[in-house]
Design an enzyme around this catalytic site. Structure first.
Site, PDB file in Angstrom:
ATOM      1  N   GLY A 258     -23.771  82.690  44.197  1.00  0.00           N
ATOM      2  CA  GLY A 258     -23.447  82.534  45.608  1.00  0.00           C
ATOM      3  C   GLY A 258     -22.065  83.065  45.947  1.00  0.00           C
ATOM      4  N   ASP A 259     -21.108  82.865  45.039  1.00  0.00           N
ATOM      5  CA  ASP A 259     -19.762  83.397  45.247  1.00  0.00           C
ATOM      6  C   ASP A 259     -19.770  84.921  45.190  1.00  0.00           C
ATOM      7  OD1 ASP A 259     -18.285  80.813  45.346  1.00  0.00           O
ATOM      8  OD2 ASP A 259     -19.033  80.637  43.299  1.00  0.00           O
ATOM      9  N   ARG A 260     -20.580  85.481  44.269  1.00  0.00           N
ATOM     10  CA  ARG A 260     -20.700  86.934  44.189  1.00  0.00           C
ATOM     11  C   ARG A 260     -21.297  87.490  45.484  1.00  0.00           C
ATOM     12  NH1 ARG A 260     -18.509  91.260  42.130  1.00  0.00           N
ATOM     13  NH2 ARG A 260     -18.069  91.123  44.354  1.00  0.00           N
TER      14      ARG A 260
END
Length: 459
Positions: A258-260
């Site tokens: 999700g951060d990527r």
């Protein structure tokens, strides 16, 4: 890639640990697996991971986050500071830490500690947001986004990555990126507030489309992209959703995907991409991220150099045998014959050569906008491919004095186009008995000249 827009990341940082081992038996006193021979890997987490990934893309990144003075925060600073600019907000309690125990690559248990929370903004944080061309909010519910909400309302972020513990995105946010489970929860909360819960007919895609459209209206966002893991993402502007599938399904560790996704989407929007283009690029990047092992696989080397030997370990080994440590420095943006000749000659002086290379932001300050042509990971990889280079170290300042003071080489080498007055490092080397030297430089070779020739069609 040259020309990438800078990015400000606002959110809650974590320190993540993975303890990875193998389990082939149960404990004698309880029916739990015994995980043996654990190796520890420490990396940035939460907003710090999103900021770190954006910086590793070759982007100038500022991270505004809460940090205390404890050991976890000090470790996180060590991981982040070579790559990006940190603006620390005061917080009560310790930096949150998340520890996963994995056996055969699969999580067995997660241990959380640290209840730190940001309660107020600072003038420095507000100043960082003021001129920002693009902002990513990575809200893990620890107070950073709430403390800066007035500033975020005045300049809505390009991407808001929400969390059930955090507050809603500010109206006008260009793209909000909840996961599937978060979308379900946020929609239920919004429909309860509005007193009109909707029934779902069992068609999951239809349900997700309804949730995304509901959240666009409820949050007054320009668009919502619900991430669907191995199925890609569903993008909605309020009606007629766009399904962005993955190009290939991977079943690796999804930690950090999700951060990527958020970091890639924010970066592409900052560079001028349309929302649909940004979501497509983010799905591709998140898929590749999972295929490479997730946060643990991609961040095996969580601090510069991204490739090759660790300079400190190399120097220690050479010194243990009485060898001579040589260091050379530069931007090495377009590696040419002059660079190679200099580095080959430098390596012949001693028993190892450590190349100190400017970070992307350092190159940009020295050379101007449009530089570097090649981002830091590419420059480091090319340097490490040279047989004469034993290790690469990165510095973010305009000059390498701080890094040299850490490495303490016996010899510091510069090209012969430098005059003695242009070597402030010479006096520093004398402090530990080192020597700065000039080596002959191939005449007429320079990255700037090469780019000028290329721009002129090779004339």
């Amino acid at each position: 890639m040259a020309g990438k827009a800078p990015l400000v990341v606002v959110g809650d940082a974590l320190l993540d640990r993975d303890l990875t081992g193998h389990a082939d038996r149960l404990a004698p006193d309880a029916p739990v697996p015994v995980v043996a021979d654990c190796a520890e890997r420490v990396r940035p987490g939460g907003a710090a991971l999103a900021a770190y990934l954006a910086a590793r893309d070759g982007r100038d990144v500022t991270l505004v986050t809460g940090l205390d003075d404890g050991p976890a925060a000090r470790e996180l600073r060590r991981l982040l500071e070579p790559w990006l600019t940190l603006v620390a907000l005061p917080m009560s309690g310790g930096l949150p830490e998340k520890t996963r125990v994995l056996a055969q690559g699969r999580p067995v248990v997660r241990l959380d500690r640290g209840s730190g929370r940001v309660h107020r903004a600072t003038a420095q944080a507000r100043a960082a947001l003021g001129p920002a061309s693009a902002v990513l909010v990575s809200d893990y519910g620890r107070g950073t986004a709430d403390a800066l909400r007035p500033e975020l309302r005045a300049r809505p972020p390009v991407v808001w990555d929400p969390h059930p513990r955090g507050g809603p995105p500010v109206p006008g946010t260009r793209l909000v990126s909840p996961s599937r489970s978060e979308s379900r929860l946020f929609t239920a909360e919004s429909e309860e507030d509005e007193g009109s819960p909707a029934g779902h007919d069992g068609n999951e895609l239809r349900t997700v489309a309804h949730e995304a459209a509901t959240l666009v209206r409820h949050w007054r966002a320009a668009a919502v992209a619900v991430t669907l893991g191995a199925r890609g993402a569903l993008l909605s502007y309020g009606e007629h959703p766009l399904l962005v599938p993955v190009t290939a399904a991977h079943h690796g560790d999804p930690c950090g995907a999700g951060d990527r996704f958020a970091a890639t989407a924010a970066g592409l929007l900052a560079d001028g991409a349309l929302v649909g283009e940004a979501v497509e690029g983010a799905v591709t990047a998140a898929t590749a991220f999972v295929a490479a092992g997730g946060a643990g696989g991609v961040l095996d080397t969580p601090h510069p150099p991204p490739f090759g030997d660790d300079p400190a370990d190399l120097i220690a080994r050479v010194r243990a045998t009485g060898g001579t440590v040589v260091a050379a420095g530069g931007c090495f943006d377009l590696l040419h014959a002059g660079h190679v000749g200099l580095l080959q000659a430098a390596r012949r002086i001693g028993d190892c050569l450590v190349v100190c290379v400017n970070s992307d932001s350092s190159v940009r300050r020295r050379k101007g906008e449009g530089r570097p042509v090649n981002p830091l990971p590419d420059r480091v990889r090319v340097l490490n491919a040279l047989a004469c280079v034993d290790a690469v170290a990165v510095f973010d300042e305009d000059t390498p004095e701080r890094l040299l003071a850490e490495l303490r080489p016996d010899v510091w080498v510069k090209g012969g186009d430098y005059a003695g007055a242009d070597l402030p490092e010479a006096a520093l080397l004398q402090e530990w008995g080192g020597q700065a030297v000039l080596l002959p430089y191939l005449d007429g070779r320079s990255s700037t000249a090469l780019m000028a020739r290329a721009a002129g069609g090779g004339r």
